[in-house]
Design an enzyme around this catalytic site. Structure first.
Site, PDB file in Angstrom:
ATOM      1  N   ASP A 217      26.575 -49.995  -8.338  1.00 51.71           N
ATOM      2  CA  ASP A 217      26.324 -51.199  -9.128  1.00 51.71           C
ATOM      3  C   ASP A 217      27.586 -52.060  -9.236  1.00 51.71           C
ATOM      4  OD1 ASP A 217      23.778 -50.288  -9.579  1.00 51.71           O
ATOM      5  OD2 ASP A 217      24.278 -49.355 -11.507  1.00 51.71           O
TER       6      ASP A 217
HETATM    7  N1  URA Z   1      23.721 -44.605 -10.553  1.00 51.60           N
HETATM    8  C1  URA Z   1      23.809 -45.759 -11.235  1.00 51.60           C
HETATM    9  O1  URA Z   1      23.153 -45.946 -12.244  1.00 51.60           O
HETATM   10  N2  URA Z   1      24.625 -46.716 -10.769  1.00 51.60           N
HETATM   11  C2  URA Z   1      25.386 -46.569  -9.665  1.00 51.60           C
HETATM   12  O2  URA Z   1      26.136 -47.465  -9.307  1.00 51.60           O
HETATM   13  C3  URA Z   1      25.296 -45.345  -8.976  1.00 51.60           C
HETATM   14  C4  URA Z   1      24.450 -44.381  -9.432  1.00 51.60           C
END
Ligand code: URA
Length: 238
Positions: A101
């Protein structure tokens, strides 16, 4: 091994669709033999000619980046935000292996080798991904068990996870939880905690398969070693 049309497209001559046309028309040669089969697999050592002219195949490159916050893990962003590709100086057309993310930090691999990427992402390979989540509050014992056994997010049960408390900061009422999963559903770790009523304040991926951050600072990257690349490519043999 990669599909012939993809290799031709990656050489920058034409699109994948047009490369398929060229193959069907019988003007593509591999090692001196005309190939009309779409999806014919070629290796980096094969000589490919289009219209009698040898194409330059892109060399395969592999990087490990310590992704900082505030960067998207895509090749391009329609909102013109900074991407992980902007952080790496290389002329080959690389892409991230999976996604983190915008606000997640840590281990992110990038390559232009489809086999390498697929080996790490394919669910059957069950590649471990280790995250540290900073969450509000003190996590209840029963919630550790729920995460370990699998919980429902987006109408699907998650596979069993390994979960342990790294630290509880009593003054701030914040927990640091180490969680190991091998799936890669969208926002999976955040959702797993949110379903149980916790908010993920920070999320960092500390490891994927054999790749940890060691002394890579945020925003820094390094090329992978031949040995590391081989370990991923050898996952095919398992
Ligand atoms: N899980 C998440 O919620 N975000 C990420 O970036 C990776 C795994």
């Amino acid at each position: 091994m990669e599909r012939l049309q993809k290799v031709i497209a990656n050489a920058g001559i034409t699109s994948r669709r047009k490369a398929e046309d060229l193959i069907s028309k019988g003007i593509v040669e591999v090692n001196g033999k005309i190939i009309r089969e779409l999806g014919y697999k070629v290796s980096p050592s094969d000589t490919i000619k289009v219209n009698g002219k040898k194409i330059k195949t892109e060399r395969k490159v592999y990087f490990l980046l310590n992704k900082p916050r505030g960067v998207v893990s895509t090749v391009e962003d329609d909102k013109e935000r900074k991407t992980v590709i902007d952080l790496i100086s290389c002329k080959e057309r690389i892409y991230p292996v999976g996604r983190l993310d915008y606000d997640t930090t840590g281990v992110l691999l990038l390559t232009n080798d489809g086999v390498f990427a697929n080996n790490l992402m394919h669910p059957s390979k069950k590649i471990d991904k280790v995250y540290v989540a900073k969450i509000n509050g003190k996590m209840k014992t029963e919630d550790f068990l729920k995460l370990e056994n699998g919980i429902i997010i987006d109408n699907q049960k998650t596979a069993p996870a390994k979960v342990r408390l790294k630290k509880y900061d009593k003054d701030k009422d914040i927990s640091y939880i180490k969680i190991t999963i091998h799936e890669g559903k969208n926002h999976q770790v955040k959702k797993m905690f949110e379903v149980l009523g916790y908010r993920v304040l920070k999320l960092k991926r500390e490891r994927e398969f054999i790749f940890g951050l060691n002394d890579l600072a945020s925003g820094e990257y390094r090329p992978l070693t031949q040995e590391e690349i081989k370990m991923v490519l050898d996952l095919n043999k398992k």
